[in-house]
Design a protein around this motif. Structure first.
Motif, PDB file in Angstrom:
ATOM      1  N   GLY A 137      39.442  24.493 -93.973  1.00 56.63           N
ATOM      2  CA  GLY A 137      38.279  24.114 -93.180  1.00 56.63           C
ATOM      3  C   GLY A 137      37.190  25.163 -93.185  1.00 56.63           C
ATOM      4  O   GLY A 137      36.003  24.849 -93.246  1.00 56.63           O
ATOM      5  N   LEU A 155      35.397  25.167 -96.576  1.00 55.54           N
ATOM      6  CA  LEU A 155      34.462  24.049 -96.669  1.00 55.54           C
ATOM      7  C   LEU A 155      33.284  24.199 -95.714  1.00 55.54           C
ATOM      8  O   LEU A 155      32.363  23.397 -95.754  1.00 55.54           O
ATOM      9  N   THR A 156      33.328  25.201 -94.866  1.00 53.53           N
ATOM     10  CA  THR A 156      32.324  25.483 -93.826  1.00 53.53           C
ATOM     11  C   THR A 156      32.059  24.249 -92.965  1.00 53.53           C
ATOM     12  O   THR A 156      30.927  23.946 -92.608  1.00 53.53           O
ATOM     13  N   SER A 157      33.115  23.553 -92.630  1.00 51.09           N
ATOM     14  CA  SER A 157      32.986  22.358 -91.797  1.00 51.09           C
ATOM     15  C   SER A 157      33.178  22.731 -90.329  1.00 51.09           C
ATOM     16  O   SER A 157      33.749  23.774 -90.002  1.00 51.09           O
ATOM     17  N   ALA A 158      32.709  21.861 -89.463  1.00 52.97           N
ATOM     18  CA  ALA A 158      32.844  22.110 -88.028  1.00 52.97           C
ATOM     19  C   ALA A 158      34.317  22.097 -87.617  1.00 52.97           C
ATOM     20  O   ALA A 158      34.750  22.933 -86.818  1.00 52.97           O
ATOM     21  N   TRP A 159      35.100  21.164 -88.166  1.00 49.10           N
ATOM     22  CA  TRP A 159      36.515  21.104 -87.791  1.00 49.10           C
ATOM     23  C   TRP A 159      37.252  22.352 -88.273  1.00 49.10           C
ATOM     24  O   TRP A 159      38.226  22.773 -87.652  1.00 49.10           O
ATOM     25  N   GLY A 160      36.792  22.946 -89.367  1.00 50.79           N
ATOM     26  CA  GLY A 160      37.432  24.161 -89.862  1.00 50.79           C
ATOM     27  C   GLY A 160      37.280  25.314 -88.888  1.00 50.79           C
ATOM     28  O   GLY A 160      38.225  26.070 -88.647  1.00 50.79           O
TER      29      GLY A 160
END
Length: 154
Positions: free
Chosen positions: A95, A98-103
Motif C-alpha cells: 500500500g 502504491l502511495t494509496s490512502a489505504w496503504g
C-alpha cells in the motif's frame, strides 16, 4: 501521464459551440513538485523497510533465520504476533509503495500496533529502545510530510 477530463461542444440555436461535459479529452496535468514528491519518496523508502520486516517475519515462520529458535517451539501468543506482522507488514509495504490512502492506513495500523505491543508486552514483541524510537520517528515524519504536502499551494 496525462489525465482524462470530459469536455464537449454543443451548438446553440445560432450554430455557435458551447462547452459541456460529454466528451473526453486529454487535459494537461501540472507536474508534481515540492512536498508531494518528498512524501512519495518517503512512502516508497518506508515500503522497502516494511517489506524487509515482512520477509524477516516470514523467514521466522519458515525457520530459515540462522540462530533463531524454531517457530513451532515459540509460545502460541508469540506465534500469533509473528504471523500477524508477517501479513500486515507485507500489506502495508504494498500500500505504501502504491502511495494509496489505504496503504497509509494499514501502515499506521502496523506501526502503532508494533509500538503498542513492544511497550505493553515486550515478551511478545521484543524491541530495543533505539528501534522503538526509530519507528516512532518514522510515524512522526509521515505525519509532518503529509501535513506539509496538504498545505502546499497547487
Amino acid at each position: 501521464m496525462r489525465s482524462l477530463t470530459k469536455v464537449s461542444a454543443t451548438r446553440d440555436g445560432r450554430g455557435r459551440t458551447q462547452e459541456s461535459d460529454d466528451r473526453i479529452e486529454r487535459a494537461v496535468r501540472s507536474p508534481r513538485a515540492g512536498w508531494d514528491v518528498v512524501l512519495v519518496w518517503f512512502m516508497r523508502l518506508t515500503a522497502l523497510v516494511w517489506l524487509a520486516k515482512a520477509v524477516a517475519n516470514w523467514a521466522a515462520i519458515l525457520d530459515v533465520l540462522p540462530g533463531a529458535p524454531p517457530f513451532a517451539s515459540e509460545a502460541s501468543a508469540r506465534q500469533t504476533v509473528i504471523v500477524y506482522f508477517a501479513i500486515i507488514d507485507a500489506m502495508a509495504a504494498v500500500g505504501l509503495w502504491l502511495t494509496s490512502a489505504w496503504g497509509g492506513v494499514v501502515w499506521l495500523l502496523a506501526a502503532t500496533s508494533a509500538l503498542t505491543l513492544a511497550l505493553l508486552t515486550p515478551h511478545l514483541l521484543p524491541m530495543s529502545v533505539p528501534h522503538l524510537a526509530g519507528e516512532a520517528s518514522i510515524v512522526a515524519a509521515y505525519f509532518v510530510l503529509s501535513w506539509l504536502s496538504a498545505r502546499e499551494i497547487r
